[in-house]
Design an enzyme around this catalytic site. Sequence first.
Site, PDB file in Angstrom:
ATOM      1  N   GLY A 169       0.807  -1.224   0.000  1.00 44.30           N
ATOM      2  CA  GLY A 169       0.000   0.000   0.000  1.00 44.30           C
ATOM      3  C   GLY A 169       0.833   1.264   0.000  1.00 44.30           C
ATOM      4  O   GLY A 169       0.296   2.370   0.059  1.00 44.30           O
ATOM      5  N   LEU A 170       2.166   1.127  -0.068  1.00 43.65           N
ATOM      6  CA  LEU A 170       3.012   2.333  -0.052  1.00 43.65           C
ATOM      7  C   LEU A 170       3.473   2.714  -1.461  1.00 43.65           C
ATOM      8  O   LEU A 170       4.433   3.465  -1.625  1.00 43.65           O
ATOM      9  CB  LEU A 170       4.202   2.142   0.883  1.00 43.65           C
ATOM     10  CG  LEU A 170       3.842   1.917   2.356  1.00 43.65           C
ATOM     11  CD1 LEU A 170       5.099   1.801   3.214  1.00 43.65           C
ATOM     12  CD2 LEU A 170       2.955   3.040   2.900  1.00 43.65           C
ATOM     13  N   ASP A 197      -1.107   6.943  -7.620  1.00 36.32           N
ATOM     14  CA  ASP A 197       0.177   6.473  -7.062  1.00 36.32           C
ATOM     15  C   ASP A 197       1.349   6.980  -7.897  1.00 36.32           C
ATOM     16  O   ASP A 197       2.324   7.515  -7.368  1.00 36.32           O
ATOM     17  CB  ASP A 197       0.217   4.935  -7.019  1.00 36.32           C
ATOM     18  CG  ASP A 197      -0.741   4.361  -5.988  1.00 36.32           C
ATOM     19  OD1 ASP A 197      -1.548   5.121  -5.440  1.00 36.32           O
ATOM     20  OD2 ASP A 197      -0.680   3.145  -5.727  1.00 36.32           O
TER      21      ASP A 197
HETATM   22  C1  MEV Z   1      -3.794   2.163  -4.458  1.00 31.90           C
HETATM   23  O1  MEV Z   1      -2.661   2.756  -3.830  1.00 31.90           O
HETATM   24  C2  MEV Z   1      -4.892   3.185  -4.559  1.00 31.90           C
HETATM   25  C3  MEV Z   1      -6.195   2.638  -5.115  1.00 31.90           C
HETATM   26  O2  MEV Z   1      -7.140   3.719  -5.014  1.00 31.90           O
HETATM   27  C4  MEV Z   1      -6.062   2.210  -6.555  1.00 31.90           C
HETATM   28  C5  MEV Z   1      -5.877   3.379  -7.521  1.00 31.90           C
HETATM   29  O3  MEV Z   1      -6.182   4.520  -7.189  1.00 31.90           O
HETATM   30  O4  MEV Z   1      -5.441   3.084  -8.646  1.00 31.90           O
HETATM   31  C6  MEV Z   1      -6.727   1.477  -4.308  1.00 31.90           C
END
Ligand code: MEV
Length: 387
Positions: free
Chosen positions: A141-142, A202
């Site tokens: 998630g980073l 991201d």
């Molecule tokens: C992933 O870091 C963020 C999400 O919202 C996916 C995206 O925005 O592409 C889950």
Amino acid sequence: MEVRARAPGKIILSGEHAVVHGATAVAASINLHTTVSLLFSSDNDNMLQLNLKDMALEFSWPIGRIKDTLPDFDAPSPSTPKCCSIESLRAIASLVNELNIPEAKIALASGVSAFLWLYTAIQGYKPATVTVTSELPLGSGLGSSAAFCVSLSGALLALTASAGLDYSNQGWATYEETGLDLVNKWALEGEKIIHGKPSGIDNTVSTYGNMIKFRSGELSRVKSNLPLRMLITNTRVGRNTKALVAGVSERKLRHPDAMASVFDAVDSISKELSAIIQTPANDDISVTEREEKLEELMEMNQGLLQCMGVSHASIETVLRTTLKYKLSSKLTGAGGGGCVLTLLPTLLSGIVVDKVIAELESCGFQCFIAGIGGNGVEVCFSGAPSS
Ligand code: MEV
């Protein structure tokens, strides 16, 4: 000459998942980087080599094999970011399948595919060695995949005519705005190979750095007037962003009205959060008040992420543990495990911080306090220019 590019990971303060469906999100870079080194070969070995240093994995392909598989890149066009077609993706998959990537590391296959696409589409058939190192935990998630795509695009574009580089600082050079836009567009093409339909948040925060507000592909910079201290807890539960994003879309198909309200609520939270962060601070009381508002917004966002079905037992354990110390937390990134953010208010004593960290670590989690809002992609060169 060796070109190195580094790109930061990110945290999402609010709006993950909802941003894929058009809501506003707020994200910031963190001071953990992925670095890509690019060294064109002069020894005529005619190979393209990819070294994933941290995983002790090395992959290589004869340039002729790449040319046979992806035949359209005799004259690549770095200034025109290209989407990888289904046919090209199939062709790349055949190159990746031949590598016999260990089963435990099969999640890397899409990253290797993104590498082959970005390399060939930007540099064509030049033999080279590309080495990747990272301080970011993978799939947590980073923004590790985005930092990979951004640093790779940053290194590949640095020596092309389309690179706009600003050398005014010693050491690492930054891209000028047009160069950043180009890096960001290429990185998004890599992210699409890895994640299917990413929102682009991201790669955008990894490219431009600092803090941004992001909505439907449009970014606006958030000028923070509130120095935020965040504890990041890695649950060490791995997960698949593509599957989690698809799960939310399926829930939206099943409950369109309810999910539209959830996304609207997230949109309001992100807008309020960025307004609070941008308000000038006058004294300690107002900082504390603003931190309290942020904490409440983070809790509300977490509740809505639960509605989207992307929380996880490990995340709930972190939430319960930090709540015992009256601290507010939310998952960051795709959820389903991964990392959790906890706001550490300015007046919080170091003793409490140590206690929370000790308790979280006793559950098997990994904790760190990351610096927030540093530079985006940066490049540096070493060695003599190649002829
Ligand atoms: C992933 O870091 C963020 C999400 O919202 C996916 C995206 O925005 O592409 C889950």
